[in-house]
Design a protein around this motif. Structure first.
Motif, short mmCIF file in Angstrom:
data_model
loop_
_atom_site.label_atom_id
_atom_site.label_comp_id
_atom_site.label_asym_id
_atom_site.label_seq_id
_atom_site.Cartn_x
_atom_site.Cartn_y
_atom_site.Cartn_z
N UNK A 181 39.11 39.20 37.95
CA UNK A 181 38.60 39.75 36.70
C UNK A 181 39.57 39.43 35.58
N UNK A 182 39.10 39.57 34.35
CA UNK A 182 39.96 39.36 33.19
C UNK A 182 39.41 40.12 32.01
N UNK A 183 40.25 40.28 31.00
CA UNK A 183 39.81 40.84 29.73
C UNK A 183 40.62 40.19 28.62
N UNK A 184 40.03 40.12 27.44
CA UNK A 184 40.69 39.52 26.29
C UNK A 184 41.41 40.60 25.48
N UNK A 185 42.65 40.34 25.22
CA UNK A 185 43.46 41.28 24.41
C UNK A 185 43.66 40.66 23.03
N UNK A 186 43.19 41.40 22.02
CA UNK A 186 43.38 40.92 20.65
C UNK A 186 44.66 41.50 20.07
N UNK A 187 45.06 40.92 18.97
CA UNK A 187 46.34 41.32 18.36
C UNK A 187 46.16 42.40 17.29
N UNK A 188 45.17 43.30 17.50
CA UNK A 188 44.97 44.41 16.57
C UNK A 188 45.90 45.55 16.90
N UNK A 189 45.59 46.28 17.95
CA UNK A 189 46.43 47.38 18.39
C UNK A 189 47.58 46.91 19.28
N UNK A 203 48.16 38.33 21.20
CA UNK A 203 46.85 37.95 21.69
C UNK A 203 47.04 37.32 23.07
N UNK A 204 46.25 37.80 24.05
CA UNK A 204 46.46 37.32 25.41
C UNK A 204 45.20 37.48 26.23
N UNK A 205 45.20 36.84 27.42
CA UNK A 205 44.17 37.03 28.43
C UNK A 205 44.82 37.80 29.57
N UNK A 206 44.28 38.97 29.85
CA UNK A 206 44.85 39.81 30.90
C UNK A 206 44.08 39.53 32.18
N UNK A 207 44.74 38.82 33.11
CA UNK A 207 44.11 38.42 34.36
C UNK A 207 44.46 39.41 35.47
N UNK A 208 43.48 39.68 36.34
CA UNK A 208 43.71 40.56 37.48
C UNK A 208 43.51 39.77 38.76
N UNK A 209 44.50 39.81 39.64
CA UNK A 209 44.43 39.05 40.90
C UNK A 209 43.78 39.88 42.00
N UNK A 221 45.13 40.93 44.61
CA UNK A 221 46.06 41.95 45.07
C UNK A 221 46.28 43.05 44.05
N UNK A 222 45.55 42.99 42.92
CA UNK A 222 45.67 44.03 41.92
C UNK A 222 46.76 43.82 40.90
N UNK A 223 47.41 42.67 40.94
CA UNK A 223 48.46 42.39 39.97
C UNK A 223 47.86 41.94 38.65
N UNK A 224 48.58 42.18 37.55
CA UNK A 224 48.13 41.82 36.21
C UNK A 224 49.04 40.74 35.66
N UNK A 225 48.40 39.69 35.12
CA UNK A 225 49.15 38.57 34.53
C UNK A 225 48.72 38.43 33.08
#
Length: 222
Positions: A45-53, A57-63, A65-69
């Motif tokens: 899974x992933x979600x887009x992180x914007x540079x507002x709050x 700006x990044x893409x938060x990836x979930x592996x 094993x539950x790790x976040x990149x």
């Protein structure tokens, strides 16, 4: 001095309250992106992180094993990972839709069967059982003592007028009302009170056409 600190504290509290009211609870942010790289098949899974709050700006990836990149959106492997996740989500959604469609079709089929059953049941209750008809008359004759009952078939719903005799064995004989043997047989049964005045509503039994009988003027035991 104390008044100044109190005012600052109240302002900060009001700002946090506004953020909570408008945006809901704040999610964790990636403070920076990393060069960590994994195979796209390990991303679920992933979600887009914007540079507002959040600071970057990044893409938060979930592996798996539950790790976040936290990765840069422009990285090619990140784009492939996002495409892979999107395809899997679309496939799961399509499978769920097909499964739901099959269930709906099954329910519709069951509903139609029940509706048809209720319809035919209602028709049966409204009109009663269907009358069996003689399609034609025969010259078959039997000993009148072997007959159990008869009824008159009219040419309304049935194709011909006939006298329908039933033997002791449940065999049906369709005779012409003008036949001398039929008149004799009716007189015999009338004397015993074994007659129906008009076309009867019955369950059809075997007829003389189902039996190897010859059509002649001699009496036969049926």
């Amino acid at each position: 001095m104390k008044l100044h600190l109190t005012a600052v504290f109240l302002c900060v509290a009001a700002w946090i309250a506004c953020l909570s009211a408008t945006s809901g609870p704040t999610s964790s942010c990636c403070l920076m992106v990393t060069d960590t790289r994994v195979h796209p098949k390990n991303i679920v899974d992933y979600k887009l992180q914007t540079s507002g709050l959040c600071p970057v700006q990044a893409v938060v990836l979930q592996t798996r094993k539950g790790k976040v990149i936290c990765s840069e959106p422009e990285k090619e492997w990140v784009k492939r990972a996002m495409q892979k996740v999107d395809k899997e989500k679309a496939r799961r959604k399509k499978a769920a839709t097909c499964k739901l469609t099959k269930k709906m079709k099954t329910l519709i089929a069951v509903f139609l069967c029940l509706a048809a059953l209720l319809l035919f049941t209602g028709l049966g209750q409204a009109t009663g059982p269907v009358a069996s008809c003689c399609l034609k008359t025969t010259k078959t004759r039997v000993n009148v003592t072997l007959l159990s009952r008869y009824y008159m078939q009219k040419s309304g719903m049935c194709p011909v007028e006939a006298v329908v005799f039933t033997t002791m064995k449940g065999i049906t004989i369709c005779s012409s009302p003008t036949s001398l043997w039929a008149k004799k047989a009716m007189a015999h049964l009338n004397a015993k009170g074994r007659t129906y005045p008009t076309t009867a509503i019955t369950t059809p039994g075997p007829t003389t056409e189902d039996l190897p009988l010859t059509q002649n003027s001699t009496d036969k035991a049926v």
